[in-house]
Design a protein around this motif. Structure first.
Motif, PDB file in Angstrom:
ATOM      1  N   THR A  32       0.827  -1.210   0.000  1.00  0.00           N
ATOM      2  CA  THR A  32       0.000   0.000   0.000  1.00  0.00           C
ATOM      3  C   THR A  32       0.861   1.259   0.000  1.00  0.00           C
ATOM      4  N   GLY A  42      10.209  -2.461  13.216  1.00  0.00           N
ATOM      5  CA  GLY A  42       9.214  -3.459  13.629  1.00  0.00           C
ATOM      6  C   GLY A  42       9.335  -4.798  12.932  1.00  0.00           C
ATOM      7  N   LYS A 214       1.513   5.720  16.664  1.00  0.00           N
ATOM      8  CA  LYS A 214       2.056   4.837  15.646  1.00  0.00           C
ATOM      9  C   LYS A 214       2.429   5.587  14.381  1.00  0.00           C
ATOM     10  N   SER A 216       2.606   5.661  10.668  1.00  0.00           N
ATOM     11  CA  SER A 216       1.770   4.919   9.736  1.00  0.00           C
ATOM     12  C   SER A 216       1.611   5.719   8.446  1.00  0.00           C
TER      13      SER A 216
HETATM   14  P1  ATP Z   1      -1.411   1.614   6.773  1.00  0.00           P
HETATM   15  O1  ATP Z   1      -1.425   3.041   7.185  1.00  0.00           O
HETATM   16  O2  ATP Z   1      -1.757   1.363   5.332  1.00  0.00           O
HETATM   17  O3  ATP Z   1      -2.094   0.691   7.753  1.00  0.00           O
HETATM   18  P2  ATP Z   1       1.100   1.199   8.040  1.00  0.00           P
HETATM   19  O4  ATP Z   1       2.103   2.264   7.794  1.00  0.00           O
HETATM   20  O5  ATP Z   1       0.342   1.218   9.327  1.00  0.00           O
HETATM   21  O6  ATP Z   1       0.115   1.197   6.809  1.00  0.00           O
HETATM   22  P3  ATP Z   1       1.145  -1.604   7.859  1.00  0.00           P
HETATM   23  O7  ATP Z   1       1.245  -2.095   6.456  1.00  0.00           O
HETATM   24  O8  ATP Z   1      -0.163  -1.584   8.547  1.00  0.00           O
HETATM   25  O9  ATP Z   1       1.813  -0.173   7.865  1.00  0.00           O
HETATM   26  O10 ATP Z   1       2.217  -2.366   8.778  1.00  0.00           O
HETATM   27  C1  ATP Z   1       2.601  -3.682   8.552  1.00  0.00           C
HETATM   28  C2  ATP Z   1       3.475  -4.164   9.683  1.00  0.00           C
HETATM   29  O11 ATP Z   1       4.617  -3.327   9.811  1.00  0.00           O
HETATM   30  C3  ATP Z   1       2.843  -4.129  11.070  1.00  0.00           C
HETATM   31  O12 ATP Z   1       2.113  -5.280  11.339  1.00  0.00           O
HETATM   32  C4  ATP Z   1       4.072  -4.040  11.957  1.00  0.00           C
HETATM   33  O13 ATP Z   1       4.706  -5.290  12.098  1.00  0.00           O
HETATM   34  C5  ATP Z   1       4.993  -3.154  11.156  1.00  0.00           C
HETATM   35  N1  ATP Z   1       4.806  -1.739  11.518  1.00  0.00           N
HETATM   36  C6  ATP Z   1       4.077  -0.835  10.855  1.00  0.00           C
HETATM   37  N2  ATP Z   1       4.126   0.360  11.450  1.00  0.00           N
HETATM   38  C7  ATP Z   1       4.917   0.203  12.532  1.00  0.00           C
HETATM   39  C8  ATP Z   1       5.365   1.070  13.580  1.00  0.00           C
HETATM   40  N3  ATP Z   1       5.017   2.338  13.606  1.00  0.00           N
HETATM   41  N4  ATP Z   1       6.173   0.560  14.519  1.00  0.00           N
HETATM   42  C9  ATP Z   1       6.554  -0.742  14.505  1.00  0.00           C
HETATM   43  N5  ATP Z   1       6.159  -1.608  13.567  1.00  0.00           N
HETATM   44  C10 ATP Z   1       5.352  -1.154  12.574  1.00  0.00           C
END
Ligand code: ATP
Ligand code: MG
Length: 361
Positions: A32, A42, A214, A216
């Motif tokens: 994404t 992480g 977080k 994100s």
């Molecule tokens: P979205 O905003 O589309 O949800 P995101 O940036 O939150 O994207 P994800 O794809 O949801 O990222 O994250 C996938 C994996 O990456 C999580 O399950 C976790 O293991 C790791 N991760 C994501 N963001 C973090 C964070 N801020 N700190 C630690 N680990 C993270």
């Protein structure tokens, strides 16, 4: 750099110490967008370590990305490319890790359908993510694709016969459901599927640059692995620190201050960081009234530290970016390897379920 070699065809790596076949790991990301420091801390660091000891499958979960992006399928290809560039840049080795495009492994969809008989709606609705989204957003109008996604995650894991799934402890419910479904399958149809185990890391979520809990993509508060030095500087300089501290001469808070959280996560010199923290906590001014330890000093330290971390990643990424053919070769090869593995599992599943009719197609 192994840039011009074709991706390896290694089917099964041997554990050099014991000469026994390696255990398999399944991880993945939804394509994404680009990966950020949260992903790095992480999961990516851990994957780079684990690839030496495990046969690793990394799923580019485009089907799962569609569950909440189904109206924008055209973004997936670019995102798969970005994610794999990030993988290669941080040092994931395509010989050791198969990067597998989920939608190109139809066995996953097939397994999902069979597993759906082994789980009830009530059970899936207890999954915390599903539960929250239904409660806060969808109600009964929840798309079936979303309700079923925990079951399809079970298919992701079992399709490759993964023994271990490295996840944050927040993903425990997903592993538990998978183990239930696998247990039920093996009970009905005979021991067929590998019962996977979670390999839990206590997740300390990296906060966003805006101080939200977080980092994100969708919160727009991320530092990306591919951010250039200028972007990084702007982002760090705009970072949230201690909101209670109006002037740099006042004693500051280190706890809950994301600049220090990042320094703790990424700075190699803990003694230096301890000293910075101490001085930040004390505050105080020099003879001209200037802060002894203002935010800017700490932020500069963070910028230097992150540039040291990201520079080699940026260089490698820029190299890989020049060779799209290689990149898609790596993805093709990984997907082929993943599909071969899933094909073996599928054959065992069909045979266990007595679906192995003597039909010739
Ligand atoms: P979205 O905003 O589309 O949800 P995101 O940036 O939150 O994207 P994800 O794809 O949801 O990222 O994250 C996938 C994996 O990456 C999580 O399950 C976790 O293991 C790791 N991760 C994501 N963001 C973090 C964070 N801020 N700190 C630690 N680990 C993270
Ligand atoms: Mg997320």
């Amino acid at each position: 750099m192994r840039k011009h070699e074709r991706a390896g065809q290694t089917q099964f790596l041997m554990n050099t110490a014991s000469n026994t076949p390696q255990k398999r790991i399944l991880t993945g990301d939804r394509p994404t967008g680009r990966l950020h420091l949260g992903h790095y801390a992480g999961s990516l660091v851990n994957r780079v370590k684990l690839q030496n000891d495990y046969e690793t499958y990394i799923l580019l979960a485009d089907v799962q990305a569609l569950t909440d992006n189904y109206e924008r399928p055209e973004t997936l290809q670019a995102h798969i490319r970005e994610v794999v560039l990030d993988y290669l840049a941080v040092g994931l080795d395509p010989k050791r890790c198969a990067f597998v495009v989920q939608s190109l492994v139809p066995e996953i969809a097939e397994l999902t359908i069979y597993y759906l008989n082994l789980v009830t709606l009530a059970r899936v609705e207890r999954n915390p993510t599903v539960k929250t989204e239904i409660k806060q957003k969808f109600g009964h109008e929840v798309p079936m694709g979303f309700v079923c996604y925990p079951v399809s995650q079970c298919a992701d894991i079992t399709a490759f016969g993964a023994h271990l799934v490295p996840v944050g402890d927040d993903q425990k419910p997903m592993i538990e459901l998978t183990r239930e479904i696998v247990g039920r399958f093996n009970q009905y149809y005979g021991e067929t599927l590998v019962l996977p185990e979670g390999m839990y890391a206590e997740v300390s979520r990296l906060p966003g640059i805006d101080g939200q809990a977080k980092m994100s993509k969708s919160l727009n508060n991320a530092i990306y692995l591919s951010d250039d030095a200028d972007t990084l500087k702007k982002k760090v300089m705009s970072m949230y620190t201690d909101p209670q501290r109006i002037r740099g001469t006042e004693p500051g808070n280190v706890e809950g201050n994301p600049v220090f959280t990042y320094l703790d996560a990424f700075h190699p010199n803990t003694a230096l960081i301890d000293e910075l923290k101490e001085r930040y906590r004390q505050g105080g001014a020099d003879e001209k009234g200037k802060p002894l330890m203002g935010d800017v000093v700490v932020k500069r330290e963070l910028i230097d530290c992150l540039n040291s971390l990201l520079d080699p990643i940026r260089t490698r990424r820029a190299e890989f970016e020049k060779d799209d053919a290689y990149l898609w070769d790596v993805i093709s090869d990984g997907t082929r390897r993943g599909r071969a593995r899933a094909g073996e599992v599928m054959e065992a599943v069909r045979s266990a379920m007595k679906l192995n009719y003597p039909v010739k197609l």
